[in-house]
Scaffold this motif. Sequence first.
Motif, PDB file in Angstrom:
ATOM      1  N   UNK A   1       0.859  -0.896   0.238  1.00  0.00           N
ATOM      2  CA  UNK A   1      -0.002  -0.202   0.085  1.00  0.00           C
ATOM      3  C   UNK A   1       0.736   1.507  -0.027  1.00  0.00           C
ATOM      4  N   UNK A   2       2.054   1.426   0.839  1.00  0.00           N
ATOM      5  CA  UNK A   2       2.654   2.389   0.889  1.00  0.00           C
ATOM      6  C   UNK A   2       3.270   2.648  -0.194  1.00  0.00           C
ATOM      7  N   UNK A   3       3.115   1.414  -1.384  1.00  0.00           N
ATOM      8  CA  UNK A   3       4.824   1.607  -2.600  1.00  0.00           C
ATOM      9  C   UNK A   3       3.082   2.250  -3.135  1.00  0.00           C
ATOM     10  N   UNK A   4       2.224   1.346  -3.375  1.00  0.00           N
ATOM     11  CA  UNK A   4       0.862   2.203  -4.400  1.00  0.00           C
ATOM     12  C   UNK A   4       1.327   4.408  -4.285  1.00  0.00           C
ATOM     13  N   UNK A   5       1.060   3.984  -2.833  1.00  0.00           N
ATOM     14  CA  UNK A   5       1.024   5.344  -2.344  1.00  0.00           C
ATOM     15  C   UNK A   5       1.958   6.419  -3.203  1.00  0.00           C
ATOM     16  N   UNK A   6       3.181   5.849  -3.050  1.00  0.00           N
ATOM     17  CA  UNK A   6       4.342   6.621  -3.035  1.00  0.00           C
ATOM     18  C   UNK A   6       4.578   6.129  -5.264  1.00  0.00           C
ATOM     19  N   UNK A   7       3.972   5.278  -5.130  1.00  0.00           N
ATOM     20  CA  UNK A   7       4.316   5.604  -6.797  1.00  0.00           C
ATOM     21  C   UNK A   7       3.172   6.317  -7.423  1.00  0.00           C
ATOM     22  N   UNK A   8       2.248   6.921  -6.974  1.00  0.00           N
ATOM     23  CA  UNK A   8       1.422   8.449  -7.510  1.00  0.00           C
ATOM     24  C   UNK A   8       2.328   9.186  -7.685  1.00  0.00           C
ATOM     25  N   UNK A   9       3.823   9.676  -6.897  1.00  0.00           N
ATOM     26  CA  UNK A   9       4.405  10.937  -7.089  1.00  0.00           C
ATOM     27  C   UNK A   9       5.649  10.618  -8.443  1.00  0.00           C
ATOM     28  N   UNK A  10       5.585   9.219  -9.001  1.00  0.00           N
ATOM     29  CA  UNK A  10       6.540   9.015  -9.731  1.00  0.00           C
ATOM     30  C   UNK A  10       6.672   9.653 -10.922  1.00  0.00           C
ATOM     31  N   UNK A  11       7.016   9.899 -11.333  1.00  0.00           N
ATOM     32  CA  UNK A  11       7.516  10.891 -12.824  1.00  0.00           C
ATOM     33  C   UNK A  11       7.580   9.829 -13.964  1.00  0.00           C
ATOM     34  N   UNK A  12       8.328   8.905 -13.801  1.00  0.00           N
ATOM     35  CA  UNK A  12       8.682   7.642 -14.857  1.00  0.00           C
ATOM     36  C   UNK A  12       9.834   6.959 -13.927  1.00  0.00           C
ATOM     37  N   UNK A  13       9.007   5.464 -14.160  1.00  0.00           N
ATOM     38  CA  UNK A  13      10.371   4.448 -13.663  1.00  0.00           C
ATOM     39  C   UNK A  13      11.632   4.182 -14.730  1.00  0.00           C
ATOM     40  N   UNK A  14      11.749   4.835 -15.396  1.00  0.00           N
ATOM     41  CA  UNK A  14      12.708   4.242 -16.673  1.00  0.00           C
ATOM     42  C   UNK A  14      14.725   4.991 -15.370  1.00  0.00           C
ATOM     43  N   UNK A  15      15.188   4.144 -16.419  1.00  0.00           N
ATOM     44  CA  UNK A  15      16.372   4.681 -16.087  1.00  0.00           C
ATOM     45  C   UNK A  15      17.198   6.072 -15.960  1.00  0.00           C
ATOM     46  N   UNK A  16      17.629   6.530 -15.481  1.00  0.00           N
ATOM     47  CA  UNK A  16      18.133   8.334 -15.701  1.00  0.00           C
ATOM     48  C   UNK A  16      19.445   7.784 -16.655  1.00  0.00           C
ATOM     49  N   UNK A  17      19.524   7.661 -17.977  1.00  0.00           N
ATOM     50  CA  UNK A  17      21.156   7.462 -18.989  1.00  0.00           C
ATOM     51  C   UNK A  17      21.433   9.097 -19.893  1.00  0.00           C
TER      52      UNK A  17
END
Length: 354
Positions: free
Chosen positions: A338-354
């Motif tokens: 549930x905490x991961x799902x909550x935090x996921x709402x603020x993630x712009x992208x799950x992609x790695x930064x290259x």
Amino acid sequence: MDDKHRTFLEDLLATPSPSGFETATQRVWIEYVNAFADDVFTDAYGNAVAVHEGDPDAPTIAVTGHGDEIGFIVRDILEDGFLRIAAVGGSDRTVSKGQHVTVHADDPVQGVIGQTAIHLRDPSEDEYEEITGQFVDIGAADATEAREHVEVGDPVTFSTGLRELVGDRIAARGIDNRTGTWAAAEGLRRAATADVDATVYAVSTVQEELGLRGARMVGFDLDEVDAFVAVDVTHATDNPDVDTEHQGPVDLGAGPVITRGSANHPVLVDVARGAAADAGIDVQLQAAGSRTGTDADAFYTARGGVPSLNVSIPNRYMHTPVEVVDTGDLDAVADLLAAIADAAGDVETFGVSL
């Protein structure tokens, strides 16, 4: 864990679900999630999905467990009425003899996996027979009587039920991985109660023990999911007979296990660890150099690559009839999802930064 959620766990563990025969346990899971999911659906092989609809502009995350368990299948009925069996999944030939089993025919049939008495064996010649060399005795006098009760292709499971141990610990067969499907359902319920921004899918997959097959189906079909969190059990290595070379940092009762390496996407790992810290959830770390051995291995290569993470429940004596977990770990895993799902709402992208 309150009584309602404990009853759900006990219902899952009491319902047989050998790989390829998961219908009954999937029905238990669906009935539970129907009470709080915005939508519930299944596919042709019985993978079950429940949805919390979040903000359309927020990410979509799936939390999953596999509903199948290891077991056996009737492969032949001998003229003297005994049943030859084959393994379903990674059944352990060293623990099967002398066990009570249930043959899940149209009407369940009780039996035992035969073991010649120690008085009639030469202990110097003792060895662990392959599953295909073992047999089930249902008490039938001959093949004709046996065929009145069972037929080739009927699944078989150990008859072990849930047992309360000291404190918060329980023992049962099939803890791998009905505890994971319990956590996925409870994680969804807790995320829905918190009304998280992310859209959250909870999934109970089929046929994981046969090679992640249900996850391959789900990973293809859920093409809108931005990240998968696969919950499964992992080896608690805190019991005395674990060889030193296999001993690791995983202890029963010490909290969820977050896996790093291989399939586990580094951004999703960071999201999970940050969510745990913010929620005050103690976690353990585990390394996966090549593979996790869980549905995460199928999800992360779906559709060209989907960020995935394996979160695990510490489990003693995996793939035996007496697997042991701490229910405090189960609650903590559901809270973490549930905490991961909550935090996921603020993630712009799950992609790695290259």
